[in-house]
Write an enzyme that holds these catalytic residues in place. Structure first.
Site, mmCIF file in Angstrom:
data_model
loop_
_atom_site.group_PDB
_atom_site.id
_atom_site.type_symbol
_atom_site.label_atom_id
_atom_site.label_comp_id
_atom_site.label_asym_id
_atom_site.label_seq_id
_atom_site.Cartn_x
_atom_site.Cartn_y
_atom_site.Cartn_z
ATOM 1 C CD GLN A 9 -1.102 -0.427 3.716
ATOM 2 O OE1 GLN A 9 -0.736 -1.149 4.626
ATOM 3 N NE2 GLN A 9 -2.280 0.137 3.744
ATOM 4 C CD GLU B 124 -5.461 1.902 8.076
ATOM 5 O OE1 GLU B 124 -5.276 0.982 8.893
ATOM 6 O OE2 GLU B 124 -4.690 2.138 7.136
#
Length: 260
Positions: A115, A199
């Site tokens: 990521q 997130e």
């Protein structure tokens, strides 16, 4: 002699002052030392809802966005562009943070995540941004040489060249700066999840206060499959963050975008 010693002492103090990181940089470095880390999704066992039409929204305590779940070996790259928001402190706190990123795995395959993305943090009114890359279960590491500011257009891309090697790329379209990191890991990807996520990440072993960032929209959102074809997020599962019984996000998708 006394003058010489005094001069030497002043020089040493000046050198120490020059080498000491600024308050904001020191805070950022301390965050990394404490272990800023993304985590696999923490799904909540809640009834799905139909707030986005015919597809059910699912819930998590740490991820908001859209996630694909397919057969192992499906996804080789994920990309998107977003405009950097100006975060505000979490409700009842003087600070807050969140992170916008794209990735491969971390949902139904939780042993590894490739990521890359951008953290946005506010502490006592001071806003800062960090561009980073991560191959979970290792921690996140900062890119250098790519300043980021509110309103910048950022393109983020991860590519898996194999299950244990890949690249993370962040381009600041506003400034023209691009950074790239080649990564390897002993933790193998399954290549079965592709995601576009905002997130509430962890520092140490707990979630940071989740910033009020307004809206983040991932545009030109695409996942590349092992066959070379691309898919947009329209068919992905939308996920909202819910904490302490309160839903904090409202996710919607189109064929080329994810809005959180």
């Amino acid at each position: 002699m006394v003058y010489a010693l005094a001069l030497l002492g002043n020089l040493l103090l000046a050198s120490a002052a020059l080498s000491a990181p600024s308050g904001r940089l020191a805070a950022r470095l301390e965050r990394r030392r404490e272990g800023r880390q993304s985590q696999p999704i923490n799904r909540l066992e809640l009834p799905a809802t139909n707030s986005t039409g015919t597809r059910n929204v699912e819930y998590s305590s740490n991820w908001a966005g859209a996630v694909y779940d397919s057969a192992a070996g499906t996804y080789k790259a994920v990309t998107a562009t977003f405009v950097v928001p100006t975060p505000k402190a979490a409700s009842g706190s003087s600070s807050g943070a969140a992170s916008a990123w794209v990735g491969i795995d971390g949902d139904t395959c939780g042993n590894a995540i490739l990521q890359t993305g951008v953290d946005f943090t506010v502490t006592n009114g001071a806003v800062s941004y960090d561009a980073w890359y991560e191959w979970y279960p290792d921690y996140a590491y900062d890119f250098s040489g790519i300043p980021i500011a509110a309103g910048n257009s950022i393109t983020i891309t991860v590519t898996a060249s194999s299950t244990k090697a890949g690249t993370a790329v962040i381009k600041n379209n506003t400034t023209g700066k691009t950074v790239t990191k080649s990564l390897t890991s002993t933790a193998a990807l399954c290549e079965q999840n592709a995601e576009w996520i905002v997130e509430d990440f962890e520092e140490g072993s707990s979630l940071v206060p989740f910033a009020n960032f307004g809206t983040v929209t991932f545009t030109n959102a695409l996942a590349t499959t092992s066959s070379g074809s691309t898919v947009g997020p329209k068919g992905a599962t939308p996920i909202d963050i819910q904490q302490n019984g309160k839903t904090l996000t409202s996710v919607s998708t189109t064929s080329t975008s994810v809005t959180v």
